[in-house]
Scaffold this motif. Sequence first.
Motif, PDB file in Angstrom:
ATOM      1  N   CYS A 145       0.828  -1.223   0.000  1.00 56.96           N
ATOM      2  CA  CYS A 145       0.000   0.000   0.000  1.00 56.96           C
ATOM      3  C   CYS A 145       0.853   1.259   0.000  1.00 56.96           C
ATOM      4  O   CYS A 145       0.480   2.263  -0.605  1.00 56.96           O
ATOM      5  N   GLY A 146       2.002   1.197   0.656  1.00 62.46           N
ATOM      6  CA  GLY A 146       2.898   2.350   0.663  1.00 62.46           C
ATOM      7  C   GLY A 146       3.408   2.695  -0.731  1.00 62.46           C
ATOM      8  O   GLY A 146       3.540   3.864  -1.087  1.00 62.46           O
ATOM      9  N   ALA A 147       3.669   1.669  -1.518  1.00 65.00           N
ATOM     10  CA  ALA A 147       4.145   1.900  -2.889  1.00 65.00           C
ATOM     11  C   ALA A 147       2.993   2.091  -3.872  1.00 65.00           C
ATOM     12  O   ALA A 147       3.153   2.761  -4.889  1.00 65.00           O
ATOM     13  N   LEU A 148       1.843   1.503  -3.575  1.00 67.02           N
ATOM     14  CA  LEU A 148       0.686   1.609  -4.465  1.00 67.02           C
ATOM     15  C   LEU A 148       0.089   3.015  -4.436  1.00 67.02           C
ATOM     16  O   LEU A 148      -0.206   3.599  -5.464  1.00 67.02           O
ATOM     17  N   THR A 149      -0.074   3.553  -3.251  1.00 66.11           N
ATOM     18  CA  THR A 149      -0.687   4.877  -3.117  1.00 66.11           C
ATOM     19  C   THR A 149       0.370   5.966  -3.254  1.00 66.11           C
ATOM     20  O   THR A 149       1.550   5.733  -3.052  1.00 66.11           O
ATOM     21  N   THR A 150      -0.089   7.168  -3.581  1.00 68.35           N
ATOM     22  CA  THR A 150       0.878   8.232  -3.839  1.00 68.35           C
ATOM     23  C   THR A 150       0.317   9.604  -3.514  1.00 68.35           C
ATOM     24  O   THR A 150      -0.478  10.160  -4.254  1.00 68.35           O
ATOM     25  N   TYR A 151       0.732  10.119  -2.379  1.00 65.49           N
ATOM     26  CA  TYR A 151       0.318  11.465  -1.994  1.00 65.49           C
ATOM     27  C   TYR A 151       1.069  12.515  -2.811  1.00 65.49           C
ATOM     28  O   TYR A 151       0.509  13.551  -3.159  1.00 65.49           O
ATOM     29  N   SER A 152       2.301  12.223  -3.152  1.00 66.10           N
ATOM     30  CA  SER A 152       3.086  13.206  -3.905  1.00 66.10           C
ATOM     31  C   SER A 152       2.524  13.413  -5.306  1.00 66.10           C
ATOM     32  O   SER A 152       2.435  14.554  -5.781  1.00 66.10           O
ATOM     33  N   THR A 153       2.141  12.346  -5.984  1.00 68.74           N
ATOM     34  CA  THR A 153       1.567  12.497  -7.322  1.00 68.74           C
ATOM     35  C   THR A 153       0.213  13.181  -7.250  1.00 68.74           C
ATOM     36  O   THR A 153      -0.104  14.033  -8.082  1.00 68.74           O
ATOM     37  N   PHE A 154      -0.585  12.821  -6.253  1.00 68.79           N
ATOM     38  CA  PHE A 154      -1.868  13.491  -6.025  1.00 68.79           C
ATOM     39  C   PHE A 154      -1.648  15.000  -5.859  1.00 68.79           C
ATOM     40  O   PHE A 154      -2.346  15.814  -6.476  1.00 68.79           O
ATOM     41  N   SER A 155      -0.674  15.372  -5.052  1.00 69.50           N
ATOM     42  CA  SER A 155      -0.387  16.792  -4.827  1.00 69.50           C
ATOM     43  C   SER A 155       0.080  17.482  -6.097  1.00 69.50           C
ATOM     44  O   SER A 155      -0.373  18.581  -6.435  1.00 69.50           O
ATOM     45  N   TYR A 156       0.991  16.840  -6.816  1.00 66.08           N
ATOM     46  CA  TYR A 156       1.502  17.408  -8.057  1.00 66.08           C
ATOM     47  C   TYR A 156       0.386  17.587  -9.086  1.00 66.08           C
ATOM     48  O   TYR A 156       0.281  18.629  -9.736  1.00 66.08           O
ATOM     49  N   GLU A 157      -0.453  16.569  -9.248  1.00 62.44           N
ATOM     50  CA  GLU A 157      -1.519  16.650 -10.238  1.00 62.44           C
ATOM     51  C   GLU A 157      -2.551  17.708  -9.860  1.00 62.44           C
ATOM     52  O   GLU A 157      -3.088  18.398 -10.739  1.00 62.44           O
ATOM     53  N   THR A 158      -2.805  17.875  -8.581  1.00 60.35           N
ATOM     54  CA  THR A 158      -3.717  18.927  -8.137  1.00 60.35           C
ATOM     55  C   THR A 158      -3.117  20.301  -8.425  1.00 60.35           C
ATOM     56  O   THR A 158      -3.805  21.199  -8.924  1.00 60.35           O
ATOM     57  N   LEU A 159      -1.837  20.453  -8.152  1.00 56.26           N
ATOM     58  CA  LEU A 159      -1.143  21.710  -8.457  1.00 56.26           C
ATOM     59  C   LEU A 159      -1.168  21.986  -9.955  1.00 56.26           C
ATOM     60  O   LEU A 159      -1.445  23.103 -10.399  1.00 56.26           O
ATOM     61  N   ARG A 160      -0.911  20.957 -10.763  1.00 54.00           N
ATOM     62  CA  ARG A 160      -0.926  21.103 -12.225  1.00 54.00           C
ATOM     63  C   ARG A 160      -2.305  21.542 -12.718  1.00 54.00           C
ATOM     64  O   ARG A 160      -2.418  22.413 -13.578  1.00 54.00           O
TER      65      ARG A 160
END
Length: 124
Positions: A72-87
């Motif tokens: 789950c640690g590798a499957l989920t991604t808070y950093s990508t979620f944050s980046y995509e929201t910023l984008r």
Amino acid sequence: MNWLLVIIGGMAGAPLRYLTDRAVQKRHDAVFPWGTFTVNVLGCFILGLLTGAVAAGAASSHVQLLIGTGLCGALTTYSTFSYETLRLTEDGARFLAAANVAASVVAGLGAAFAGTAFAEAIWA
């Protein structure tokens, strides 16, 4: 031994995240980051299910390390979620950015609660 379980889980979770993200995004030709949304909600459900299993004594701490921390640690991604929201915000899609944040939090928490409830129904 514990670190090895986390590594093995992570080795499965990282490519699973990538492949799931690509498959989902390919089906949804949209600006909204459906792939990241999907892996994050799926990871929340799995972690909720695992938490319920551990609480019921149906899963061990080793399984928790392998699946919970590693996979789950590798499957989920808070950093990508944050980046995509910023984008989305930078591209002027503020409504989609806000929808991404709200939907991710609500769906993620809902999935975690559902996973826990499902585990309790099975193992309680």
